[in-house]
Every structure is written in structure tokens, then in C-alpha cells.
Design an enzyme around this catalytic site. Structure first.
Site, PDB file in Angstrom:
ATOM      1  N   GLU A 173       0.878  -1.174   0.000  1.00 27.76           N
ATOM      2  CA  GLU A 173       0.000   0.000   0.000  1.00 27.76           C
ATOM      3  C   GLU A 173       0.910   1.217   0.000  1.00 27.76           C
ATOM      4  O   GLU A 173       1.583   1.496   0.984  1.00 27.76           O
ATOM      5  CB  GLU A 173      -0.895  -0.016   1.239  1.00 27.76           C
ATOM      6  CG  GLU A 173      -1.873   1.145   1.301  1.00 27.76           C
ATOM      7  CD  GLU A 173      -2.664   1.150   2.607  1.00 27.76           C
ATOM      8  OE1 GLU A 173      -2.878   2.242   3.158  1.00 27.76           O
ATOM      9  OE2 GLU A 173      -3.046   0.057   3.077  1.00 27.76           O
TER      10      GLU A 173
ATOM     11  N   CYS B 246      -4.414   6.986   5.618  1.00 24.14           N
ATOM     12  CA  CYS B 246      -4.123   6.667   4.217  1.00 24.14           C
ATOM     13  C   CYS B 246      -5.321   6.938   3.315  1.00 24.14           C
ATOM     14  O   CYS B 246      -5.180   6.990   2.100  1.00 24.14           O
ATOM     15  CB  CYS B 246      -3.676   5.210   4.081  1.00 24.14           C
ATOM     16  SG  CYS B 246      -4.792   4.019   4.848  1.00 24.14           S
TER      17      CYS B 246
END
Length: 448
Positions: free
Chosen positions: A183, A220
Site C-alpha cells: 500500500e 491513508c
């Protein structure tokens, strides 16, 4: 040459708290991997594996006060955020234990021939699992060594594009490449229709402020780009956002490198043509940063050039509001975006109800951009639920799997088919009598 020390640093003061480790050598990385491999057979028994996961969750709960205190000292995220993160972790561990108990994650499909950390280590020890099941190594080079180790069969990562890409490339460059579930970064675009801004511009502006500043912008899934209309509705949205962000107190980022990157990033964005800052983000006190946002004509983002910087993630409490004139400008900007974890649309009541076709058309337009699509909500906060998908097209993630939710277990499984194998030699999960009572697909039909 002596190994470099790894220090615990207080981000509120920038001072070193204590030395917690030294950067791992290649030999130490090898030892950690060998220990994990030796521990693997102990996890073959699903009951032991499930008990280990529940035991780990229980011990994390017991150590909550100490863990939250230590984590706050090292991250400045605050007890509320950290208590929530710890609760989410414990919930996910217990959810995984339930999935392991159920056994459906094994994906058993049968066609007959005539058919078509120290707390975690204590949890391991409590259930007879070698402590090597959980290992920790420090250092950038150590991470590359870990991904390149011949006994490592898969890797997961959450962090920057630079660090993630280095590990991704290392995983692919091995003699035997391995899956890398990374990620790396996400802009998490939001599109506000003109009708939605007219109907509830103030509400949307306030919600955006809360989402982009939550946790000092260190999620995020923070919305980093908002397409809002020109005109009165969009003006009300920006006014509401300005008021809410202006009232937000300065906060501390995870460490001073992130603070330096944030300050440099907002300074570079502020210097672009036609970019204004109704609330200026940047350095707060000596160790803090202040929240803010930029506005820019959407046309500047549609043509490329220096304004491409606004299409990159800036980690921290800042977002970009791009004011569009028509739907064509929305399409032009969306067509230039990289992959994202989330994409959000804010619709009017008629658009949400299907009375106007614009809602469905816009959802179809943003769906290819992200792994999670939201309507009339905000992306910050990720529910640990079976339907959750926390992933997206590159660079949001490097694989299609999720890192949160029950199906995240699929990252670490390898399918195996047994053909013409005598039943006594089959694993219990595959025998005709189904002694473990698992849900299975037999000859094309689901069996409970």
C-alpha cells in the site's frame, strides 16, 4: 562497521527517548526468517491457530494502557486514536480466529472424477507455538534483505511510494519472484456535484474539514483532492471548510521527517500559478503543523505540467479543492488520476434517489479509480468487516487484495489441487465424510 542504532523519538519535542534496537544485519534477517519457518508447522492445526489469534488479542487488551502510552510517546497520535487502532487490531485478530474456525477460507472445492511482537510471542508460547512465529527487524536495507530472503514466500507493506516501490522491485527481481502486497499512496478524490453543493454546501464543507484533519491528516484514506463546482453552492462549501479548518488546532506528525516533507510539500504547492490558500497549511510551532487547504481552477489540473504536483499525495492535514465549471472538467481531471484506495461522490437527494441520472453516471466514472467507492460519506475510518476492501489500483496497492477485512487472509494462502489421491492420504478437509464440518463445494454444489 557497527550497526546503526534505532531510537525511539518523541515527535512532540524531536528528542530521542531511548534506543530500542539496532538495524538488523543480513545474518539477523536470516535468523528471523529461519525462526519463522521453524514455527510454521505449529500453525497447521487450525484450532491452535485460532487460539493463538484470540490469545494475542486478549494479551493486547491486557497491555492496552502500556501500549497506548508508549505508542503515543512515539507517534503523538493521541490516546483516543491509538485506543481505537488497538481495538481495531484486536477485533481483526478475533475476526480472523472466527474465520479460521469456520474453515471457509480454505476454499475447499471438490470435483469427483465423474463430475464436471513480545505480546504476540507470549500468546504464541501460551499455545505451544515457537516464539519465532513473530519476528522484528529494523532498517531500510534489512527490509530489502527480508523481501529477498529465499524462504520468504510473500510480503506485505504499508508506507511511502519510494519505500514500497523499492521492496516491490526487490520482490520481483528475485530468482523466484514472490507476491508483494504493498500500500503505497492514495489521493482519495471526492467529487461534489453542483446539485449537492447547492443543496448542502455548508454540511459538505464541514464534513470535509473533519475528514481531512482527522488524526492530523495521517490516514491513508484522507481526501486529498476535492472537485467542487464554481458558483454559489461551491462558494458556501469553501466558506464552511475555511471556518472549520481555521478552528483546527495545530498537531504533531508521526516524526520530523514527515513534518519536513509536509512543510516542503505545501510550500511547493503554494508556489504554483493560480493556486490560493484560504487557510494556509504549514509549520505550526517548533514541532507541530497547521491544517489548511488550497484552491485551484480544475482546468489547471486537466492539462498536465507543473500542476501535476497537486495530483500527488501530501501526507498531513491538507487538501486541494479544484473548482470546476462543468462536467467535462470533472471527467478531464478524473482521467488523469492514478489508482486510489477510495473515491467519494457527494450527491443531491434526487441524484442519490435515482431521480436524476447524474448519480449513477458519476459512480460509474469513479469506480475504475478506486477499491472503495463512497456516496455521501467520508473515507476516513475503515471498518473491519467481511465486505471491506482496503486496496485499489496502483499505486494505491500493488495487488488486488484487501489489507483490512476478512478476505485479507487470502493474501497469505496458496491454492493446491489433489488429483486421483486415495482418500486416506487426503487432508481431513478433503475427505468425503467432511469430518471437520467445513463448508465446501462438491461437484459444483455448495455443501454446508
Amino acid at each position: 562497521m557497527a550497526a546503526a542504532p534505532v531510537w525511539s523519538v518523541d515527535p512532540r519535542t524531536g528528542k530521542q527517548r531511548e534506543q530500542v534496537a539496532v538495524e538488523a544485519t543480513a545474518e539477523e534477517v536470516d535468523q528471523a526468517v529461519q525462526a519463522a519457518r521453524a514455527a510454521a508447522p505449529a500453525l497447521a492445526d487450525r484450532a491452535v491457530r485460532a487460539a493463538f489469534l484470540r490469545g494475542a488479542a486478549g494479551l493486547l487488551d491486557e497491555a492496552k494502557d502500556h501500549l497506548v502510552e508508549a505508542a503515543d510517546a512515539e507517534t503523538a497520535l493521541g490516546p483516543v486514536r491509538l485506543t481505537g487502532e488497538l481495538a481495531r487490531t484486536c477485533f481483526q485478530l478475533r475476526a480472523f480466529a472466527d474465520i479460521v474456525d469456520e474453515g471457509a477460507f480454505l476454499g475447499v472445492v471438490i470435483d469427483h472424477p465423474d463430475a464436471s511482537a513480545s505480546v504476540l510471542r507470549r500468546a504464541a508460547a501460551r499455545h505451544g507455538i515457537p516464539e519465532g512465529v513473530v519476528g522484528l527487524v529494523h532498517g531500510f536495507d534489512a527490509g530489502v534483505e527480508l523481501v529477498g530472503h529465499p524462504l520468504v514466500a510473500g510480503a506485505g507493506f504499508t508506507g511511502s511510494i519510494r519505500g514500497g516501490r523499492a521492496l516491490f522491485d526487490a520482490a520481483a527481481a528475485r530468482p523466484v519472484p514472490i507476491p508483494f502486497h504493498g500500500e503505497l499512496g492514495s489521493l482519495n478524490p471526492v467529487v461534489v456535484t453542483e446539485a449537492a453543493a447547492t443543496e448542502r454546501g455548508e454540511e459538505i464543507g464541514g464534513g470535509l474539514a473533519g475528514s481531512m484533519t482527522l488524526g492530523v491528516g495521517q490516514f491513508c484514506v484522507k481526501p486529498g483532492l476535492v472537485l467542487a463546482p464554481e458558483g454559489a453552492g461551491g462558494d458556501r462549501l469553501v466558506k464552511s471548510l475555511t471556518e472549520a479548518v481555521s478552528d483546527t488546532e495545530a498537531g504533531v506528525l508521526l516524526d520530523h521527517r514527515m513534518r519536513d516533507d509536509f512543510v516542503a510539500g505545501v510550500r511547493a504547492r503554494a508556489g504554483l500559478r493560480d493556486v490560493s490558500a484560504p487557510v494556509t497549511p504549514g509549520a505550526g510551532g517548533e514541532h507541530t503543523v497547521s491544517a489548511g487547504f488550497f484552491t485551484v481552477p480544475a482546468a489547471r489540473l486537466a492539462g498536465g505540467g507543473e500542476h501535476d504536483l497537486l495530483l500527488e499525495e501530501c501526507f498531513g492535514p491538507v487538501t486541494v479543492v479544484a473548482r470546476y465549471r462543468d462536467d467535462a472538467e470533472i471527467t478531464a481531471v478524473l482521467s488523469r488520476l492514478p489508482g486510489n484506495l477510495t473515491a467519494t461522490v457527494q450527491l443531491s437527494s434526487d441524484e442519490a434517489a435515482g431521480v436524476s441520472p447524474r448519480g449513477a453516471a458519476l459512480i460509474a466514472e469513479v469506480t475504475p479509480l478506486a477499491g472503495r467507492v463512497l456516496v455521501d460519506g467520508w473515507p476516513t475510518g475503515v471498518a473491519v468487516a467481511p465486505a471491506q476492501h482496503h486496496g485499489g489500483p496502483y499505486p494505491a496497492t500493488t495487488s488486488t487484495s484487501t489489507s483490512v477485512g476478512g478476505t485479507a487472509i487470502e493474501r497469505w494462502l496458496r491454492p493446491v489441487a489433489y488429483q486421483s489421491t486415495p482418500e486416506p492420504l487426503l487432508p481431513p478437509e478433503l475427505r468425503d465424510a467432511n469430518p471437520l464440518g467445513l463448508p465446501r463445494r462438491v461437484d459444483g454444489r455448495l455443501e454446508h
